[in-house]
Each structure stands twice: as structure tokens, then as C-alpha cells.
Design a protein around this motif. Structure first.
Motif, short mmCIF file in Angstrom:
data_model
loop_
_atom_site.label_atom_id
_atom_site.label_comp_id
_atom_site.label_asym_id
_atom_site.label_seq_id
_atom_site.Cartn_x
_atom_site.Cartn_y
_atom_site.Cartn_z
N GLY A 42 4.17 8.70 5.08
CA GLY A 42 5.39 9.48 5.21
C GLY A 42 5.26 10.76 6.00
N ALA A 43 4.08 11.02 6.57
CA ALA A 43 3.89 12.23 7.37
C ALA A 43 4.67 12.15 8.68
N THR A 44 4.66 10.98 9.31
CA THR A 44 5.40 10.77 10.55
C THR A 44 6.12 9.42 10.48
N PHE A 45 7.22 9.32 11.22
CA PHE A 45 8.01 8.10 11.25
C PHE A 45 8.33 7.72 12.70
N GLU A 46 8.39 6.42 12.96
CA GLU A 46 8.79 5.90 14.27
C GLU A 46 9.94 4.93 14.10
N ILE A 47 10.84 4.91 15.08
CA ILE A 47 12.01 4.04 15.04
C ILE A 47 11.59 2.57 15.08
N VAL A 48 12.24 1.75 14.25
CA VAL A 48 12.07 0.30 14.27
C VAL A 48 13.17 -0.27 15.15
N GLU A 49 12.82 -0.69 16.34
CA GLU A 49 13.82 -1.10 17.33
C GLU A 49 14.57 -2.36 16.92
N SER A 50 13.94 -3.22 16.13
CA SER A 50 14.56 -4.50 15.80
C SER A 50 15.59 -4.42 14.68
N ALA A 51 15.64 -3.27 14.00
CA ALA A 51 16.51 -3.15 12.83
C ALA A 51 17.84 -2.49 13.18
N PRO A 52 18.91 -2.85 12.49
CA PRO A 52 20.19 -2.17 12.70
C PRO A 52 20.19 -0.79 12.05
N VAL A 53 21.19 0.02 12.37
CA VAL A 53 21.36 1.30 11.69
C VAL A 53 21.82 1.02 10.27
N MET A 54 21.09 1.55 9.29
CA MET A 54 21.38 1.28 7.88
C MET A 54 21.42 2.58 7.09
N VAL A 55 22.10 2.54 5.95
CA VAL A 55 22.20 3.69 5.06
C VAL A 55 21.18 3.58 3.94
N PHE A 56 21.12 2.42 3.29
CA PHE A 56 20.18 2.21 2.20
C PHE A 56 19.20 1.10 2.56
N VAL A 57 17.97 1.21 2.04
CA VAL A 57 16.95 0.20 2.28
C VAL A 57 16.14 0.02 1.00
N SER A 58 15.67 -1.21 0.76
CA SER A 58 14.91 -1.51 -0.45
C SER A 58 13.84 -2.54 -0.12
N TRP A 59 12.69 -2.44 -0.82
CA TRP A 59 11.53 -3.29 -0.55
C TRP A 59 11.07 -3.94 -1.85
N ALA A 60 11.14 -5.26 -1.95
CA ALA A 60 10.81 -5.97 -3.18
C ALA A 60 9.31 -6.14 -3.34
N GLY A 85 0.82 -1.21 0.00
CA GLY A 85 0.00 0.00 0.00
C GLY A 85 0.85 1.25 0.00
N PRO A 86 0.30 2.38 -0.48
CA PRO A 86 1.09 3.61 -0.64
C PRO A 86 1.38 4.35 0.65
N ASP A 87 0.74 3.96 1.74
CA ASP A 87 0.90 4.72 2.98
C ASP A 87 1.97 4.15 3.91
N GLU A 88 2.53 3.00 3.58
CA GLU A 88 3.55 2.41 4.45
C GLU A 88 4.92 2.59 3.82
N LEU A 89 5.81 3.25 4.54
CA LEU A 89 7.17 3.51 4.09
C LEU A 89 8.15 3.14 5.20
N VAL A 90 9.38 2.85 4.80
CA VAL A 90 10.48 2.76 5.74
C VAL A 90 11.56 3.73 5.27
N ALA A 91 12.35 4.24 6.21
CA ALA A 91 13.39 5.20 5.86
C ALA A 91 14.58 5.03 6.78
#
Length: 289
Positions: free
Chosen positions: A202-220, A183-189
Motif C-alpha cells: 500500500g505504499a505505492t499504487f499503479e493504475i490497472v488499465e484493464s479494469a473499469p472505473v469502480m467505487v467499491f472493490v472486494s477480494w474473496a 499475501g499482505p503486501d498486495e492491495l487493490v484500491a
């Protein structure tokens, strides 16, 4: 210094330079029809500063947007298909259909930033669509018949349904982003603080605690995610807030990353274009280097 602090400092450094990766030189071969409109044909050229990797869904061909044009990668070699200009942002919108942003090449007319440009012939020719002189998108996504772009000139995360008029989503300080295939309303950054997730377009973002610090991200398209840390370690997950599995190291500072499926991942790092066919467990050079 702890590894976590080193990673945070590396991410901060990348933000400070606007994620412009320098010092990447790849020897590539130029063949007939290379689209080398910006200079004389040569037996060998340099593909420098890789800013984006995309896969054409029509035939599976890999393309790389670079500081000196768009390159098609096939049969262990890379061929420039566009004129010489700086592709700071690059994404695939469909078979032979690409969107990009960046700067004109030497001697070309127009503003210093090209805004959003489009090619429907595999990157050989491009048309300016909007925001010429107003936007330099360092990250671009096309999904759900919408364009999403991170404008490095203003810090805005923008979206457009017609590629002409744009809506501001936020001014969150992100380095890269990806849009869910669901769906168009779910993003990661990616941010200096860690991976973030938005459920409101994309109006607001919350930290994903389970993920490492990353520079690039991609969603297939199949729902798999991939990300890479500043020191080049690839992680994968099936959900943004699920378990992120550590994969292989790219062997250097990452320049670009895209995941085509849960098994197929492409990346650029430390002067090499790499491919994984086992979900990031191992990577091999895509070019004959």
C-alpha cells in the motif's frame, strides 16, 4: 456527455462527500434480542445508510453495518443486533468476530469518532480498541492477522497487527480497497482515475488499465475479485490486471459490496440488499421487500 465522463464525475462526487451514502431506507423487522439499546423496541424500524456488508464464516449469516446499528439479515428479514450507532466501516474478522468504526449514537458519551471497535459476540456488545477520537475508518479489512483501515479524518491508509499501534501505509486518495488473500503486501484500491494495484503493502499504487472505473472493490478468500461502478454495474475478475467481466446491474447507486467466493456476491444499492449466487450474472433481493 459520454458514459465514461459521467462515471468519472460520479466517482468525484462520491469522494467529495466522503463516500457517505444517503437516502437509503429499508423496512426491516425487529425481533426479540435485537440489541435495541438506543431506543424503545418497535414492530418495525428503518435500516438506513448501509456502509458495509459482511458474511460470518461460522454460519454464513449476512450482516450489514448501517447508520443506525448493525443488522443481521436472515430468513428474508433484518434484525438489529447492536445498540444504535453509526457504523461507517465494518468487516468480519472471524466467526462472531467483527471490527468496525464510526460514530456514537444519540446520547452516548465519548468522542465523535469511535476509532477501532471490536465485537466477539456477533455484534451485540463492542469494545473500543484504539484511535478513539482520532480515526473514522470508512473502509476496513482484516486479513493475514492484520487490520487495514482507511481513515477518513486524515486520508491515511493504516495497518495494525495488534489493533492498538498503527503504521501509515500511504495517503493515496482512494475510495475503497481490498487485500489479496495470497499475501499482505498486495492491495487493490478504487480511485477517481480507476482501479489501482499495490505490490508494496500500500505504499505505492499503479493504475490497472484493464479494469473499469469502480467505487467499491472486494477480494474473496478463493482469489476472485468483484467491483461495482458508480452507476451500479458489477464486474468480476480472477486477477486484478486480468480480464474484468461485466455482470448484472444493481439497479441504482451502490452503497456496499462484498464477495464471499467466486460465485457468492452481496451488495446494497438503491434501497435493496442483493445477493448473487452465480458470480454476479444476476442479483436478487435478500430481504423480503
Amino acid at each position: 456527455m459520454s458514459r465514461q465522463r459521467s462515471i468519472l464525475l460520479a466517482v468525484a462526487g462520491l469522494f467529495a462527500v466522503g463516500l457517505v451514502v444517503v437516502g437509503v431506507f429499508l423496512a426491516v423487522r425487529t425481533g426479540p434480542g435485537s440489541g435495541d439499546a438506543g431506543g424503545p423496541a418497535a414492530a418495525a424500524q428503518e435500516m438506513e445508510h448501509i456502509h458495509g456488508i459482511g458474511v460470518d464464516p461460522g454460519d454464513g449469516t449476512v450482516y450489514a453495518g448501517t447508520h443506525y446499528g448493525l443488522f443481521r439479515i436472515a430468513d428474508g428479514a433484518a434484525t438489529r443486533v447492536s445498540e444504535v450507532q453509526d457504523y461507517m466501516g465494518f468487516t468480519v474478522a472471524g466467526p462472531g468476530h467483527f471490527l468496525a468504526s464510526g460514530h456514537p449514537g444519540e446520547g452516548q458519551d465519548g468522542p465523535s469518532s469511535v476509532g477501532l471497535i471490536e465485537s466477539t459476540d456477533g455484534g451485540e456488545t463492542w469494545e473500543t480498541l484504539s484511535l478513539s477520537g482520532e480515526a473514522d475508518f470508512h473502509a476496513l479489512e482484516f486479513r493475514h492477522d492484520r487490520v487495514y483501515g482507511l481513515n477518513s479524518m486524515t486520508g491515511q491508509l493504516l495497518t495494525s497487527s495488534d489493533k492498538q499501534s498503527w503504521e501509515e501505509l500511504s495517503q493515496a486518495e482512494v475510495a475503497d480497497f481490498a487485500v489479496s488473500p495470497e499475501g499482505p503486501d498486495e492491495l487493490v484500491a478504487t480511485t477517481e482515475q480507476g482501479l489501482t494495484r499495490s505490490a508494496d503493502g500500500g505504499a505505492t499504487f499503479e493504475i490497472v488499465e484493464s479494469a473499469p472505473v469502480m467505487v467499491f472493490v472486494s477480494w474473496a478468500d478463493d482469489g476472485a475479485l468483484a467491483g461495482v461502478t458508480p452507476d451500479g454495474v458489477v464486474y468480476t475478475a480472477l486477477e486484478p490486471d486480468g480480464e474484468w467481466t461485466e455482470g448484472a446491474s444493481l439497479g441504482g447507486q451502490p452503497e456496499a459490496l462484498t464477495i464471499a467466493s467466486g460465485t457468492q456476491i452481496y451488495a446494497a444499492a438503491n434501497g435493496a440488499v442483493l445477493a448473487s449466487g452465480d458470480g454476479g450474472a444476476t442479483f436478487s433481493p435478500l430481504l423480503g421487500q
